[in-house]
Design a protein around this motif. Structure first.
Motif, mmCIF file in Angstrom:
data_model
loop_
_atom_site.group_PDB
_atom_site.id
_atom_site.type_symbol
_atom_site.label_atom_id
_atom_site.label_comp_id
_atom_site.label_asym_id
_atom_site.label_seq_id
_atom_site.Cartn_x
_atom_site.Cartn_y
_atom_site.Cartn_z
ATOM 1 N N SER A 11 -7.179 8.493 -1.967
ATOM 2 C CA SER A 11 -7.760 9.015 -0.884
ATOM 3 C C SER A 11 -7.030 10.633 -0.855
ATOM 4 O O SER A 11 -7.674 11.813 0.269
ATOM 5 C CB SER A 11 -7.297 8.222 -0.024
ATOM 6 N N TYR A 12 -6.221 10.923 -1.773
ATOM 7 C CA TYR A 12 -5.076 11.962 -1.680
ATOM 8 C C TYR A 12 -5.296 13.044 -3.109
ATOM 9 O O TYR A 12 -5.242 14.199 -3.259
ATOM 10 C CB TYR A 12 -4.049 11.835 -2.298
ATOM 11 N N ARG A 13 -7.079 12.547 -3.512
ATOM 12 C CA ARG A 13 -7.925 13.559 -4.463
ATOM 13 C C ARG A 13 -7.851 14.460 -4.202
ATOM 14 O O ARG A 13 -7.043 15.729 -5.592
ATOM 15 C CB ARG A 13 -8.671 12.744 -5.365
ATOM 16 N N ASP A 14 -8.009 15.406 -3.301
ATOM 17 C CA ASP A 14 -8.417 16.898 -2.794
ATOM 18 C C ASP A 14 -7.316 17.273 -2.557
ATOM 19 O O ASP A 14 -7.192 18.135 -2.654
ATOM 20 C CB ASP A 14 -9.204 16.607 -2.218
ATOM 21 N N MET A 21 1.157 -0.870 -0.201
ATOM 22 C CA MET A 21 -0.218 0.453 0.007
ATOM 23 C C MET A 21 1.054 1.031 -0.030
ATOM 24 O O MET A 21 1.463 0.989 1.022
ATOM 25 C CB MET A 21 -0.712 0.584 1.011
ATOM 26 N N TYR A 22 0.346 2.351 -0.549
ATOM 27 C CA TYR A 22 0.970 3.386 -0.634
ATOM 28 C C TYR A 22 0.910 4.194 0.117
ATOM 29 O O TYR A 22 0.216 4.563 0.644
ATOM 30 C CB TYR A 22 1.619 3.873 -1.760
ATOM 31 N N VAL A 23 2.206 5.015 0.513
ATOM 32 C CA VAL A 23 1.722 5.876 1.484
ATOM 33 C C VAL A 23 3.034 6.745 1.362
ATOM 34 O O VAL A 23 3.763 6.781 1.048
ATOM 35 C CB VAL A 23 2.676 5.222 3.038
ATOM 36 N N PRO A 24 2.414 8.289 0.897
ATOM 37 C CA PRO A 24 3.039 9.059 0.180
ATOM 38 C C PRO A 24 4.186 9.922 1.546
ATOM 39 O O PRO A 24 3.978 9.602 2.811
ATOM 40 C CB PRO A 24 2.170 10.355 0.431
ATOM 41 N N ASN A 25 5.419 10.657 1.539
ATOM 42 C CA ASN A 25 6.362 10.716 2.155
ATOM 43 C C ASN A 25 5.559 12.199 2.763
ATOM 44 O O ASN A 25 4.660 13.264 2.483
ATOM 45 C CB ASN A 25 7.052 12.100 1.122
ATOM 46 N N GLU A 26 5.586 12.167 3.746
ATOM 47 C CA GLU A 26 4.450 13.127 5.084
ATOM 48 C C GLU A 26 5.095 14.492 5.214
ATOM 49 O O GLU A 26 4.864 16.068 5.120
ATOM 50 C CB GLU A 26 4.813 12.386 6.457
ATOM 51 N N ARG A 59 3.415 4.125 -12.532
ATOM 52 C CA ARG A 59 3.382 4.454 -11.428
ATOM 53 C C ARG A 59 4.292 4.636 -10.081
ATOM 54 O O ARG A 59 3.995 5.386 -9.957
ATOM 55 C CB ARG A 59 2.676 2.863 -10.816
ATOM 56 N N ASN A 60 5.241 3.942 -9.976
ATOM 57 C CA ASN A 60 6.575 4.870 -9.785
ATOM 58 C C ASN A 60 6.872 6.162 -10.285
ATOM 59 O O ASN A 60 7.219 6.619 -9.033
ATOM 60 C CB ASN A 60 7.524 4.165 -10.513
ATOM 61 N N MET A 61 6.872 6.729 -11.212
ATOM 62 C CA MET A 61 7.119 8.492 -11.439
ATOM 63 C C MET A 61 6.061 8.769 -11.052
ATOM 64 O O MET A 61 6.186 10.096 -10.266
ATOM 65 C CB MET A 61 7.124 7.897 -12.959
ATOM 66 N N LEU A 62 4.662 8.530 -11.234
ATOM 67 C CA LEU A 62 3.720 9.453 -10.367
ATOM 68 C C LEU A 62 3.438 9.190 -8.708
ATOM 69 O O LEU A 62 3.235 9.940 -8.107
ATOM 70 C CB LEU A 62 2.412 8.601 -10.317
ATOM 71 N N ARG A 63 4.351 8.393 -8.700
ATOM 72 C CA ARG A 63 4.455 8.112 -6.754
ATOM 73 C C ARG A 63 5.793 9.229 -6.510
ATOM 74 O O ARG A 63 5.222 9.696 -5.235
ATOM 75 C CB ARG A 63 5.088 6.724 -5.938
ATOM 76 N N LYS A 64 6.570 9.145 -6.857
ATOM 77 C CA LYS A 64 7.605 10.150 -6.654
ATOM 78 C C LYS A 64 7.122 11.433 -6.647
ATOM 79 O O LYS A 64 7.544 12.108 -6.259
ATOM 80 C CB LYS A 64 9.005 9.428 -7.604
ATOM 81 N N ALA A 65 6.728 11.959 -7.934
ATOM 82 C CA ALA A 65 6.713 12.722 -8.512
ATOM 83 C C ALA A 65 5.658 13.789 -7.382
ATOM 84 O O ALA A 65 5.623 14.722 -7.125
ATOM 85 C CB ALA A 65 5.683 12.871 -9.939
ATOM 86 N N PHE A 66 4.461 12.855 -6.647
ATOM 87 C CA PHE A 66 3.572 13.453 -5.544
ATOM 88 C C PHE A 66 4.977 13.247 -4.243
ATOM 89 O O PHE A 66 4.078 14.251 -3.391
ATOM 90 C CB PHE A 66 2.558 11.766 -5.491
ATOM 91 N N ASP A 67 5.170 12.481 -4.349
ATOM 92 C CA ASP A 67 6.129 12.416 -2.600
ATOM 93 C C ASP A 67 6.802 13.542 -2.832
ATOM 94 O O ASP A 67 8.040 13.669 -1.886
ATOM 95 C CB ASP A 67 7.237 11.059 -3.046
#
Length: 329
Positions: A86-89, A1-6, A45-53
């Motif tokens: 859950s992070y759409r907003d 499960m992906y948990v973004p960088n705080e 998927r990895n690129m989008l995760r890293k971008a958001f992080d």
């Protein structure tokens, strides 16, 4: 499960788009290339995760991005559901319509029929109820501009987009579009335009117009499709975009000896500043009036990381700007 960088919001800067309430990250991620059905899904998927992080909250798409057309939106929708629902907003999602998408008289250009139908399809592909920004992708020489802008106005009133803008419009048509939308009561807030050290057409009136009208500019291809990186310092490598005939955005004719000489000199200055050529090119675009975000593309995670690191460097001295102007003459 992906948990973004705080700490994802600690290093990214966010700029207000004109006089609107919307803010965009200084670096946004475009899904023009490398997010289609022929590309590796897990890499996307990895690129989008890293971008958001890293604090990139804006993801830019269009109906025809792929290949095949529509597949970038489909893949983004799958990743959104898996990792970002859950992070759409916290996200700004944009899409566009204006290029050929399906056969027949209603699958191209700028009619109300095409734009409304296309956005409905885009929303279905991405599995969302609305986009944050919807653009008309290019001017239509035959459909009245009033109809095209009326379609954007309708889309906002239907709740399918929060904001609207245009892309690839010249200064005169942009001024007309802004005026029409004012009369219709839907604010025009953003123009997506090609802009880089090697393509400076927006300086011939567009950025002045946008500043006057309280709108912003998001610059696409700020790295000139990779030409403003270290990839072409010694010519055209076999694995580059310019060497691939099926990618039409950059060709061998663009990588001239004159262009390479300019890039080499710019690279020397970037090294003196303690950054890569790509990082300097992004910072240069962002210092232009009205430019609120640089829209990057990427094929791997490390490119996103490098581009975001551009924000760690200071702006330009007057001497550096003078040197750049001399190089670009």
């Amino acid at each position: 499960m992906y948990v973004p960088n705080e700490k994802r919001y600690s290093s990214m800067s966010y700029n207000r788009v004109g006089n609107s309430g919307l803010k965009l990250p200084a670096i946004s991620l475009g899904l023009w290339n490398n997010f289609g059905g022929e590309d590796v899904f897990e890499n996307q998927r990895n690129m989008l995760r890293k971008a958001f992080d890293l604090g990139i909250t804006h993801f830019d798409l269009a109906n025809n991005y792929g290949p095949p057309p529509g597949s970038a939106e489909e893949n983004f929708g799958h990743i959104l559901e898996k990792d970002f629902r859950s992070y759409r907003d916290e996200l700004v999602i944009s899409t566009k319509a204006g290029f050929t998408m399906w056969p027949g008289p209603y699958g191209d250009w700028g009619s109300k029929k095409y734009l409304v139908s296309s956005l409905d399809q885009s929303l279905t592909r991405m599995g969302i109820d609305y986009v944050d920004i919807f653009y008309h992708h290019r001017p239509d020489p035959e459909t009245p501009l009033e109809e095209t802008m009326a379609a954007l106005d309708l889309i906002v009133r239907q709740g399918k987009a929060l904001y609207v803008g245009i892309s690839n419009y010249g200064v005169e048509d942009t001024a007309k579009a802004i005026d029409i939308l004012k009369k219709q009561g839907t604010p025009f807030i953003i123009h997506q335009a090609a802009y880089s050290m090697l393509n400076r057409w927006v300086e011939d009136g567009l950025t002045d117009l946008l500043a006057k009208e309280g709108a912003g500019c998001i610059a696409f291809v700020p790295l000139a499709q990779g030409l403003l990186t270290d990839k072409y310092l010694d010519g055209i490598p076999s694995d580059s975009r310019a060497a691939k005939a099926y990618i039409k955005s950059l060709s061998e004719k663009d990588v001239t000896p004159e262009a390479i000489e300019k890039v080499q000199k710019l690279n020397e200055l970037a090294r003196e500043r303690g950054q890569s050529l790509a990082q300097m090119a992004l910072m240069w675009v962002l210092q232009e009036q009205s430019v609120v975000s640089a829209l990057i593309g990427a094929s791997k995670v490390s490119q996103i990381e490098e581009n975001v690191q551009a924000l760690e460097h200071a702006g330009f001295s007057e001497e550096e700007l003078t040197i750049i102007e001399e190089i670009l003459k």
